[in-house]
Design a protein around this motif. Structure first.
Motif, PDB file in Angstrom:
ATOM      1  N   UNK A  61     -11.914 -79.132 128.738  1.00 21.70           N
ATOM      2  CA  UNK A  61     -12.849 -78.580 127.753  1.00 21.70           C
ATOM      3  C   UNK A  61     -13.840 -77.637 128.413  1.00 21.70           C
ATOM      4  N   UNK A  62     -14.255 -77.949 129.633  1.00 22.41           N
ATOM      5  CA  UNK A  62     -15.179 -77.067 130.353  1.00 22.41           C
ATOM      6  C   UNK A  62     -14.561 -75.695 130.586  1.00 22.41           C
ATOM      7  N   UNK A  63     -13.226 -75.641 130.709  1.00 19.89           N
ATOM      8  CA  UNK A  63     -12.540 -74.364 130.950  1.00 19.89           C
ATOM      9  C   UNK A  63     -12.420 -73.553 129.667  1.00 19.89           C
ATOM     10  N   UNK A  64     -11.858 -74.178 128.606  1.00 15.38           N
ATOM     11  CA  UNK A  64     -11.563 -73.387 127.403  1.00 15.38           C
ATOM     12  C   UNK A  64     -12.482 -73.680 126.213  1.00 15.38           C
ATOM     13  N   UNK A  65     -13.354 -74.690 126.328  1.00 12.74           N
ATOM     14  CA  UNK A  65     -14.332 -74.947 125.289  1.00 12.74           C
ATOM     15  C   UNK A  65     -13.836 -75.727 124.090  1.00 12.74           C
ATOM     16  N   UNK A  66     -12.593 -76.196 124.123  1.00 12.96           N
ATOM     17  CA  UNK A  66     -12.011 -76.907 122.983  1.00 12.96           C
ATOM     18  C   UNK A  66     -12.068 -78.417 123.216  1.00 12.96           C
ATOM     19  N   UNK A  67     -12.798 -79.125 122.358  1.00 14.00           N
ATOM     20  CA  UNK A  67     -12.877 -80.574 122.456  1.00 14.00           C
ATOM     21  C   UNK A  67     -11.784 -81.205 121.609  1.00 14.00           C
ATOM     22  N   UNK A  68     -11.474 -82.455 121.906  1.00 14.13           N
ATOM     23  CA  UNK A  68     -10.446 -83.144 121.113  1.00 14.13           C
ATOM     24  C   UNK A  68     -10.922 -83.310 119.673  1.00 14.13           C
ATOM     25  N   UNK A  69     -12.207 -83.597 119.492  1.00  9.39           N
ATOM     26  CA  UNK A  69     -12.741 -83.752 118.133  1.00  9.39           C
ATOM     27  C   UNK A  69     -12.560 -82.464 117.332  1.00  9.39           C
ATOM     28  N   UNK A 169     -10.360 -67.376 129.168  1.00 11.91           N
ATOM     29  CA  UNK A 169      -9.888 -68.718 128.826  1.00 11.91           C
ATOM     30  C   UNK A 169      -9.836 -68.950 127.319  1.00 11.91           C
ATOM     31  N   UNK A 170      -9.775 -67.870 126.562  1.00 10.14           N
ATOM     32  CA  UNK A 170      -9.357 -67.918 125.168  1.00 10.14           C
ATOM     33  C   UNK A 170      -7.986 -67.257 125.164  1.00 10.14           C
ATOM     34  N   UNK A 171      -7.006 -67.919 124.571  1.00 10.17           N
ATOM     35  CA  UNK A 171      -5.614 -67.526 124.783  1.00 10.17           C
ATOM     36  C   UNK A 171      -5.351 -66.061 124.441  1.00 10.17           C
TER      37      UNK A 171
END
Length: 243
Positions: A61-69, A169-171
């Motif tokens: 998450x620290x890399x791409x900013x996407x959390x599981x929630x 780090x956004x695809x």
């Protein structure tokens, strides 16, 4: 009218963000496919957001900013997403458009494993009689400028070749930046690359990557580390089933 060199013609690019760096076990959380018909043309961008069905580590998450929630709320279940991604890449392949993938064995192997996991079919099944023609900026740069010191991450290559990278780090941002780096590599090394078509370059990259892996493996050995460098490119073969 003379056909333009591959780096001045249509290119596509693919990138993923993931739960980690283990291609056999980690999962895709987002993916993007970018298609640009000629240099400077507005790119067509397709994005996918995935609920991987497993927790997303804090480090990822620290890399791409996407959390599981966030992914549980906004992402889609992996099975239909992987099907759509595979069919989109197959369409690119069928058109004969070269596909730019930075560090291709990572993203393409992860996609292959996700397809096997969720669709019980490898990436090759979706490609049918065609095959991907891959251009990997990391392999190209490392071969063409092999004695340059320093790292060769996408951020480093963008700085070297004068490519803007906004939203790293956004695809989709990473895919578009990798595409522009490949165009820049082609122009800088036109005297060495201009006579090759994309299919010939794909074949040569497989050889170049294998040699690069052997060299890195030898260096690791001198450092006393046990890290293994896989020579397979652009996709790693499936691991044999445990006995």
């Amino acid at each position: 009218m003379e056909k333009p060199c591959w780096y001045e013609g249509p290119l596509a690019a693919f990138d993923t963000e993931t739960t980690g760096v283990d291609v056999e076990n980690d999962r895709i959380v987002s993916a993007a496919l970018v298609v640009q018909h000629q240099p400077g043309a507005p790119p067509a961008i397709r994005r996918w957001l995935v609920d991987p069905g497993v927790p997303v580590p804090a480090g990822a998450t620290e890399v791409h900013g996407l959390t599981w929630a966030y992914l549980q709320h906004h992402g889609r279940w992996p099975a239909p997403v992987m099907e759509e991604v595979a069919r989109a890449l197959a369409a690119v392949s069928a058109r004969g458009t070269p596909l730019v993938v930075m560090n291709a064995p990572f993203d393409l192997t992860l996609l292959d494993r996700e397809l096997r996991r969720h669709r019980s079919a490898p990436l090759a099944d979706y490609l049918g009689m065609s095959s991907l023609c891959v251009l990997d900026p990391r392999v190209l740069d490392k071969h063409l400028d092999r004695y340059r010191k320093g790292r060769r991450t996408l951020t480093d290559l963008c700085a070297l070749y004068g490519v803007e990278l906004s939203g790293a780090h956004e695809a989709a941002a990473d895919a578009l930046a990798a595409l522009e780096v490949v165009r820049a590599v082609g122009r800088r090394f036109a005297a060495r690359l201009g006579r090759l078509n994309a299919a010939e370059l794909h074949a040569r990259q497989a050889l170049w990557h294998a040699a690069q892996a052997r060299g890195l493996q030898a260096w690791f050995a001198t450092q006393g580390t046990q890290e293994v460098c896989d020579p397979a490119w652009p996709l790693r073969p499936e691991l044999p089933a445990a006995a």
